[in-house]
Design a protein around this motif. Structure first.
Motif, PDB file in Angstrom:
ATOM      1  N   ILE A  39       0.846  -1.199   0.000  1.00 40.61           N
ATOM      2  CA  ILE A  39       0.000   0.000   0.000  1.00 40.61           C
ATOM      3  C   ILE A  39       0.879   1.245   0.000  1.00 40.61           C
ATOM      4  O   ILE A  39       0.670   2.176  -0.783  1.00 40.61           O
ATOM      5  CB  ILE A  39      -0.961  -0.014   1.211  1.00 40.61           C
ATOM      6  CG1 ILE A  39      -2.062  -1.056   0.990  1.00 40.61           C
ATOM      7  CG2 ILE A  39      -1.548   1.365   1.472  1.00 40.61           C
ATOM      8  CD1 ILE A  39      -2.929  -1.303   2.205  1.00 40.61           C
ATOM      9  N   GLN A  40       1.871   1.247   0.857  1.00 44.15           N
ATOM     10  CA  GLN A  40       2.781   2.396   0.944  1.00 44.15           C
ATOM     11  C   GLN A  40       3.560   2.576  -0.358  1.00 44.15           C
ATOM     12  O   GLN A  40       3.676   3.689  -0.870  1.00 44.15           O
ATOM     13  CB  GLN A  40       3.738   2.205   2.131  1.00 44.15           C
ATOM     14  CG  GLN A  40       4.640   3.371   2.381  1.00 44.15           C
ATOM     15  CD  GLN A  40       3.896   4.624   2.794  1.00 44.15           C
ATOM     16  OE1 GLN A  40       2.778   4.581   3.277  1.00 44.15           O
ATOM     17  NE2 GLN A  40       4.504   5.771   2.584  1.00 44.15           N
ATOM     18  N   SER A  43       1.436   3.815  -3.243  1.00 43.11           N
ATOM     19  CA  SER A  43       1.145   5.237  -3.022  1.00 43.11           C
ATOM     20  C   SER A  43       2.338   6.101  -3.402  1.00 43.11           C
ATOM     21  O   SER A  43       2.185   7.129  -4.069  1.00 43.11           O
ATOM     22  CB  SER A  43       0.772   5.480  -1.556  1.00 43.11           C
ATOM     23  OG  SER A  43      -0.427   4.829  -1.225  1.00 43.11           O
ATOM     24  N   ASN A  48      -2.866   4.224  -8.479  1.00 40.44           N
ATOM     25  CA  ASN A  48      -4.172   4.218  -7.813  1.00 40.44           C
ATOM     26  C   ASN A  48      -4.612   2.790  -7.514  1.00 40.44           C
ATOM     27  O   ASN A  48      -4.433   1.891  -8.337  1.00 40.44           O
ATOM     28  CB  ASN A  48      -5.222   4.897  -8.690  1.00 40.44           C
ATOM     29  CG  ASN A  48      -4.927   6.365  -8.877  1.00 40.44           C
ATOM     30  OD1 ASN A  48      -4.545   7.049  -7.939  1.00 40.44           O
ATOM     31  ND2 ASN A  48      -5.071   6.837 -10.095  1.00 40.44           N
TER      32      ASN A  48
END
Length: 137
Positions: A39-40, A43, A48
């Protein structure tokens, strides 16, 4: 419009993120740790995604609630399933393919972090009929 070229580039970028996570953490941790780090990393790379997306089930014209959750749904077209297992089993692949079909995603990526070399043995791309119908460029 989504093209095969766009999807291949997206898979390349997501694989790069997975390799970066694996480079920093190595094998042997829980899947949830790799998920948080992906997720990090996604990002940081401006990719997206939706995490733990609930997958709707349509049955005989009705949309039913389900407990199905895909790890990451990237750019509304790529299903990413993460594993930290000794081996990716056929049931894991069947689950990924089902998620791809339910989300109408043409491509899926299975990443297994419990390997020494993630590039050679920890990632595999899957496509379905939607992918086969896409334009090349």
């Amino acid at each position: 419009m989504i093209t095969k070229k766009y999807l291949k580039d997206l898979v390349y970028r997501v694989n790069g993120a997975a390799i970066e996570v694996h480079k920093h953490l190595g094998p042997g941790l829980l899947e949830s740790i790799y998920h948080k780090c992906m997720i990090q990393e996604l990002s940081l790379r401006g990719i997206n995604f939706q995490s733990e997306l609930t997958i709707p089930i349509e049955y005989k014209g009705l949309e039913l609630e389900s407990d199905l959750r895909c790890d990451l749904f990237i750019e509304n077209c790529l299903v990413l399933e993460l594993k930290a297992a000794d081996k990716v089993l056929p049931v894991h692949v069947a689950k990924l393919m089902s998620y791809m079909n339910l989300l109408e995603a043409p491509i899926g990526l299975m990443i297994n972090y419990n390997v020494i070399n993630i590039y050679n043995e920890g990632q595999k791309t899957y496509v379905n009929e939607l992918f086969r119908r896409l334009e090349e460029e």
